[in-house]
Design a protein around this motif. Structure first.
Motif, short mmCIF file in Angstrom:
data_model
loop_
_atom_site.label_atom_id
_atom_site.label_comp_id
_atom_site.label_asym_id
_atom_site.label_seq_id
_atom_site.Cartn_x
_atom_site.Cartn_y
_atom_site.Cartn_z
N GLN A 160 -7.96 -0.88 2.37
CA GLN A 160 -6.82 -1.78 2.08
C GLN A 160 -7.30 -3.04 1.36
O GLN A 160 -6.71 -3.48 0.38
N GLU B 288 -8.21 -2.46 -2.21
CA GLU B 288 -7.00 -2.28 -3.03
C GLU B 288 -6.36 -3.65 -3.37
O GLU B 288 -6.01 -3.92 -4.52
N THR C 189 -8.25 -2.50 6.93
CA THR C 189 -9.31 -1.52 6.66
C THR C 189 -10.04 -1.90 5.37
O THR C 189 -9.48 -2.58 4.49
N THR D 50 -1.40 -7.87 9.87
CA THR D 50 -1.73 -6.71 10.69
C THR D 50 -2.97 -7.03 11.52
O THR D 50 -3.75 -7.92 11.17
N THR E 214 0.84 -1.19 0.00
CA THR E 214 0.00 0.00 0.00
C THR E 214 0.89 1.25 0.00
O THR E 214 2.09 1.17 0.27
N ALA E 215 0.25 2.38 -0.26
CA ALA E 215 1.02 3.63 -0.31
C ALA E 215 1.75 3.88 1.01
O ALA E 215 2.84 4.43 1.04
N ASP E 216 1.15 3.44 2.12
CA ASP E 216 1.84 3.65 3.40
C ASP E 216 2.73 2.46 3.78
O ASP E 216 3.14 2.32 4.93
N GLY E 217 3.03 1.61 2.81
CA GLY E 217 4.10 0.62 3.00
C GLY E 217 3.70 -0.73 3.58
O GLY E 217 4.57 -1.50 3.98
N VAL E 218 2.41 -1.04 3.64
CA VAL E 218 2.01 -2.36 4.17
C VAL E 218 1.99 -3.35 3.00
O VAL E 218 1.26 -3.15 2.03
#
Ligand code: SF4
Length: 372
Positions: free
Chosen positions: A161, A164, A158, A154, A104-108
């Motif tokens: 997420q 996506e 969400t 995790t 993901t954009a925040d690195g997950v």
């Protein structure tokens, strides 16, 4: 004894001279219990569902099989082997999906949010904690929080997420259905509200993707209609055993929910989702009388609920493994599976017809090989 199998109890292996288009039930049951030696790129440790398993295509069907380095069964050069002898069945490990390489954009990493099961199922545990995970409530076969502890996933996924990841898994890897399970929450919906939000987001991102939700029977049954309206096509509410004593021993927390509540929830779910759109796991090998297990499965079928019979295995990280519990004999798996499959056939019920979920996937059960 050789390779851990008593020689007089080996399945009657057909000759490998001819190619077979289905693995027979005895061999399917044996590999479910004894596992295989295989280098499987699609596998994982702990968590919900078929953890510790490798995903392999055997005779054209995806199977989730325990990876056991000492098993007499192996997968090599595209074949299923027993003690090195070709069993006449094509077998290849499922390839690593391309969506595992994205984040993901925040690195997950996507692989921490959802996993490929079998060849075409995207599976996620929306909430990786369970209100029943502490002893003495914890189910003895469950390792849901172990993968979280190991940093492999995790705690809470969400809706955004999951949408996506689902979009990518469908586009890049040909995923055809999604399974969303959850640990139980303390609230009266048991986590179903969270599932509904996630289904809504996934179906908006990938219209038409069949999604199964799995949760405990919610105290407020109106949430079942909310799940259906959100876009879930099937639902699993898993009791694992219908025997009250077995429930008390193996699922002490969930056993506080009476069987009558499960029955109420299954009936309402059949009304909302439809006949053969509801399922439950029944585990073979928890000590339940096999005749009673089969009789219970028949009652479920009569209600329109698919009984997904699956051999119990003591997975790493579970209380069962800690306490030295053993998997059932393959003969018991074959016997129960064959009888439940016959009842399903008589009712005109197939797992494939569910379209989404474990019954549709079938990789953790021998039912597909028995005609169920
Ligand atoms: S049967 Fe269910 S848990 Fe097993 S591999 Fe298929 S989707 Fe996953």
């Amino acid at each position: 004894m050789k390779n851990g199998l008593a020689t007089d109890r080996r399945p009657d292996h057909a000759s490998g001279d001819r190619q077979r288009d289905e693995v027979d039930l005895a061999v399917r049951s044996a590999v479910a219990v004894h596992g295989v030696r295989v280098d499987a790129p699609v596998q994982r440790r702990s968590g919900a569902g078929p953890s510790d398993d490798g995903h392999v295509v055997v005779a054209g069907r995806g199977l989730a099989l325990p990876i056991v380095p000492t098993s007499p069964y192996s997968v090599a050069a595209g074949r299923l082997l027993f003690d090195g002898t070709d069993l006449g069945v094509a077998a290849t490990p499922v390839s690593r999906p391309r969506f595992y390489d994205l984040a993901t954009a925040d690195g997950v990493p996507y692989s921490q949010l959802a996993r490929l099961h079998s060849t075409d199922v995207l599976a996620t545990t929306v909430l990786q904690t369970c209100v029943r995970y502490r002893e003495p409530e914890r189910c003895r076969f469950c390792a849901i929080e172990e993968s979280l502890r190991a940093g492999a996933t995790t705690r809470l996924k969400t809706p955004e997420q999951l949408a996506e990841v689902a979009r990518a898994a469908v586009r890049l890897d040909g995923v055809r259905q999604m399974v969303m399970t959850t640990g139980s929450t303390a609230g009266p919906d048991r986590g179903a509200g969270l599932l509904a939000e996630c289904v809504r987001a996934v179906v908006a991102a990938v219209p038409g993707l069949p999604v199964q939700v799995q949760c405990e029977p919610p105290a407020d049954l109106s949430v079942l209609a909310e799940l259906r309206a959100a876009g879930a096509s099937t639902i699993g509410m898993h009791i694992e055993s219908l025997d009250p004593e077995v429930r008390r021993r193996w699922t002490p927390g969930k056993a506080t929910v009476p069987l009558a509540e499960y029955e109420r929830a299954w009936s309402e779910a059949v009304r909302v989702f439809g006949w053969n759109r509801v399922s439950t796991y029944l585990l073979i090998g928890l000590g339940e009388d096999p005749d009673e297990l089969v009789a219970g499965a028949r009652r479920l079928i009569a209600m329109g609920v698919y009984p997904f019979v699956v051999p119990f295995r003591p997975l790493a990280g579970t209380l069962a493994a800690r306490d030295g519990a053993r998997a059932p004999e393959p003969e018991l798996v074959s016997d129960v599976t064959a009888r439940v499959a016959a009842a399903l056939t008589a009712a005109g019920m197939t797992g494939a017809d569910q379209g989404a979920g474990c019954a549709a996937c079938g990789a953790c059960s021998a039912l597909p090989q028995a005609g169920g």
